[in-house]
Design an enzyme around this catalytic site. Structure first.
Site, short mmCIF file in Angstrom:
data_model
loop_
_atom_site.label_atom_id
_atom_site.label_comp_id
_atom_site.label_asym_id
_atom_site.label_seq_id
_atom_site.Cartn_x
_atom_site.Cartn_y
_atom_site.Cartn_z
CG MET A 44 -2.10 -0.92 1.06
SD MET A 44 -3.06 -1.00 2.53
CE MET A 44 -4.03 0.51 2.36
CE LYS B 181 -0.94 -1.88 -4.76
NZ LYS B 181 -0.45 -1.11 -3.59
CG ASP C 33 -6.53 -0.10 -8.21
OD1 ASP C 33 -5.48 -0.75 -8.03
OD2 ASP C 33 -6.74 1.01 -7.70
CD GLU C 34 -7.07 -1.91 -3.83
OE1 GLU C 34 -6.41 -2.88 -3.39
OE2 GLU C 34 -6.93 -0.74 -3.42
CD GLN D 23 -5.33 -6.36 -3.38
OE1 GLN D 23 -4.85 -6.13 -4.47
NE2 GLN D 23 -5.82 -5.41 -2.61
CB CYS E 16 10.15 1.75 5.57
SG CYS E 16 9.88 1.03 7.22
CB CYS F 296 13.69 2.56 9.09
SG CYS F 296 13.50 1.96 7.40
CB CYS G 192 11.94 -1.87 4.84
SG CYS G 192 12.62 -1.79 6.49
P1 ADP Z 1 -1.25 2.42 -3.85
O1 ADP Z 1 -2.33 2.26 -4.88
O2 ADP Z 1 -0.05 1.55 -4.11
O3 ADP Z 1 -1.76 2.26 -2.44
P2 ADP Z 1 -1.41 5.22 -4.51
O4 ADP Z 1 -1.18 5.33 -5.99
O5 ADP Z 1 -2.84 5.27 -4.04
O6 ADP Z 1 -0.68 3.91 -3.96
O7 ADP Z 1 -0.68 6.39 -3.75
C1 ADP Z 1 0.66 6.73 -3.96
C2 ADP Z 1 0.92 8.04 -3.25
O8 ADP Z 1 0.79 7.88 -1.85
C3 ADP Z 1 2.30 8.61 -3.43
O9 ADP Z 1 2.42 9.30 -4.65
C4 ADP Z 1 2.42 9.55 -2.22
O10 ADP Z 1 1.87 10.80 -2.52
C5 ADP Z 1 1.52 8.91 -1.20
N1 ADP Z 1 2.18 8.25 -0.05
C6 ADP Z 1 1.66 8.16 1.19
N2 ADP Z 1 2.46 7.43 2.01
C7 ADP Z 1 3.52 7.03 1.28
C8 ADP Z 1 4.69 6.22 1.54
N3 ADP Z 1 4.92 5.68 2.75
N4 ADP Z 1 5.57 6.01 0.53
C9 ADP Z 1 5.34 6.55 -0.68
N5 ADP Z 1 4.25 7.31 -1.00
C10 ADP Z 1 3.35 7.55 -0.04
MG MG Z 2 -4.34 1.65 -4.73
ZN ZN Z 3 12.02 0.17 7.64
#
Ligand code: ADP
Ligand code: MG
Ligand code: ZN
Length: 207
Positions: free
Chosen positions: A14, A18, A88-89, A91, A145, A148, A186
């Site tokens: 997450m 994606k 999307d999603e 899984q 992460c 860290c 991580c």
């Molecule tokens: P996913 O569908 O993989 O959950 P999203 O496309 O919805 O991801 O969201 C990606 C966005 O989330 C990034 O562009 C950033 O703005 C935000 N974000 C929030 N927390 C984090 C994190 N820990 N690492 C990277 N991006 C993060």
């Molecule tokens: Mg998503």
């Molecule tokens: Zn970490």
């Protein structure tokens, strides 16, 4: 030119981007004049019943469906047929998703699936392993992460948190939630109390 289509799988934990990448791929296809169609499973009700949303506020209209079969029914009802089918999603779909995607690829469609490759326990999630095996192209994304904060962007797993503490291994596989229930971590920082110890399993194998 090949009459077959292709399968592109976007995976990662997450917050790895994606949904953002899925929407970007659709957007680029549309610039190239392609017809696109987006789908998401009904289980994911975090933001909107009819949109695919990214955590940074980008969204696109999507059909909300209960089954992989429903995707095929909607695609087949379209004239002209869509060129790109984005899901999307992945899984959260039933076990019919890989076959549905491969059938559409066989029919010449470009299918793009985004989803979590691993669940909060760090184990393969739903049909994603099969989709990854059948994909022509795979993108594995990583997030920061949240424990860290390594600037190399090392998070590969979803950390489930219940009242701020790591969820036990026996917690159910599917629990829909956002930043209050999950963060990206991580391998070093990922915690799953009660998870069978890998070194114990290995010791058994080596005996
Ligand atoms: P996913 O569908 O993989 O959950 P999203 O496309 O919805 O991801 O969201 C990606 C966005 O989330 C990034 O562009 C950033 O703005 C935000 N974000 C929030 N927390 C984090 C994190 N820990 N690492 C990277 N991006 C993060
Ligand atoms: Mg998503
Ligand atoms: Zn970490």
């Amino acid at each position: 030119m090949s009459k077959k289509g292709s399968l592109f799988v976007i995976c990662g934990p997450m917050f790895s981007g994606k949904s953002r990448e899925l929407i970007r791929v659709v957007h680029i296809a549309e610039i190239a004049g392609q017809r696109t169609l987006l789908f998401k499973p009904r289980i994911d009700t975090r933001y909107s019943h009819s949109d695919i949303s990214s955590h940074d506020g980008i969204h696109r209209h999507a059909y909300t469906v209960d089954t992989a079969r429903e995707i095929l029914t909607i695609v087949l009802s379209m004239t002209p047929q869509p060129d790109v089918i984005a899901i999307d999603e992945g899984q959260f779909f039933d076990a019919g998703l890989p076959d549905a995607c491969l059938w559409m690829v066989d029919q010449g469609r470009r299918v793009v699936v985004a989803g979590l490759d691993r669940n909060f326990r760090g184990e393969p999630f739903g049909s994603m392993p099969e989709l990854l095996a059948c994909a022509d192209e795979v993108t594995k994304l990583r997030a920061v992460c949240m424990r860290c904060k390594d600037p190399r962007v090392t998070a590969v797993l979803p950390q489930r948190l219940i009242d701020g503490s790591p969820a036990h291994y026996d917690s159910p596989e599917v629990m829909v939630g956002g930043a209050e229930a999950y963060e990206a971590r991580c391998l070093d920082c990922h915690e799953v109390p009660g998870k069978p110890d890998v070194s114990g399993v290995l010791q058994g194998m080596l005996m």
